[in-house]
Scaffold this motif. Structure first.
Motif, short mmCIF file in Angstrom:
data_model
loop_
_atom_site.label_atom_id
_atom_site.label_comp_id
_atom_site.label_asym_id
_atom_site.label_seq_id
_atom_site.Cartn_x
_atom_site.Cartn_y
_atom_site.Cartn_z
N VAL A 58 49.96 -105.67 -58.10
CA VAL A 58 49.18 -104.32 -57.66
C VAL A 58 48.27 -104.17 -58.35
N VAL A 59 48.16 -104.76 -59.82
CA VAL A 59 47.25 -104.38 -60.56
C VAL A 59 45.80 -105.09 -59.91
N GLN A 62 44.46 -103.96 -56.57
CA GLN A 62 43.54 -102.51 -57.02
C GLN A 62 42.37 -103.10 -57.53
N VAL A 67 40.05 -100.11 -56.57
CA VAL A 67 40.62 -98.72 -56.36
C VAL A 67 41.05 -98.35 -58.05
N CYS A 69 43.47 -96.91 -60.44
CA CYS A 69 45.01 -96.80 -60.55
C CYS A 69 45.39 -95.27 -60.31
N PRO A 70 46.38 -94.93 -59.43
CA PRO A 70 46.92 -93.76 -59.22
C PRO A 70 47.41 -93.06 -60.55
N THR A 73 44.21 -91.64 -61.99
CA THR A 73 43.79 -90.51 -61.07
C THR A 73 44.71 -89.25 -61.50
N SER A 90 38.53 -96.99 -64.81
CA SER A 90 39.75 -97.42 -65.05
C SER A 90 40.47 -97.28 -66.51
#
Length: 135
Positions: A58-59, A62, A67, A69-70, A73, A90
């Motif tokens: 996932v890292v 992203q 993107v 990281c949620p 955010t 980030s």
């Protein structure tokens, strides 16, 4: 309790969870490698290994997609609601810059995450997980 204090507490909680996630990814690989050398059976647990592989996957995804990281955010949104100063970019880049005074372009982090992810994939073959059991 004031709403701002609740938002600040929630932001700190998300930050703590983020730190735990990073610690899981980094220490997970170290423990797998040390566990192989020390003969620790638990490092062959397929669920642990799959969770670790997915986490770094996932890292890496992203990073390559650009993107944020949620968790970052979410933390920044909570800090803004609490009236606190927020940062851009980030989580890792922010804390490396804050702690080590090191600044790098986003592609450097994407490359580092990718190399780390490849090490995790290679560890899958060097330290084979046990097969998943059927019930």
């Amino acid at each position: 309790m004031e709403p701002q204090l609740l938002y600040r507490f929630a932001a700190d909680l998300v930050l703590f969870l983020h730190v735990l996630f990073v610690a899981f990814v980094v220490s997970g690989l170290l423990l797998i490698l040390v566990g192989r050398l020390r003969g620790w059976a638990w490092v062959h647990n397929p669920w642990f290994r799959l969770a670790h592989l997915i986490a770094i996957g996932v890292v890496v995804l992203q990073a390559w997609l650009g993107v944020i990281c949620p968790l970052t955010t979410w933390e920044m949104a909570l800090r803004a609601r609490a009236g606190e100063v927020t940062y851009t970019g980030s989580f890792i880049a922010h804390w490396l810059e804050s702690i080590l005074y090191y600044r790098a372009p986003a592609w450097v982090f994407a490359l580092c995450y990718t190399v780390f992810g490849l090490l995790v994939v290679l560890s899958w073959f060097w330290v084979r997980p046990r097969p998943f059991r059927r019930r």
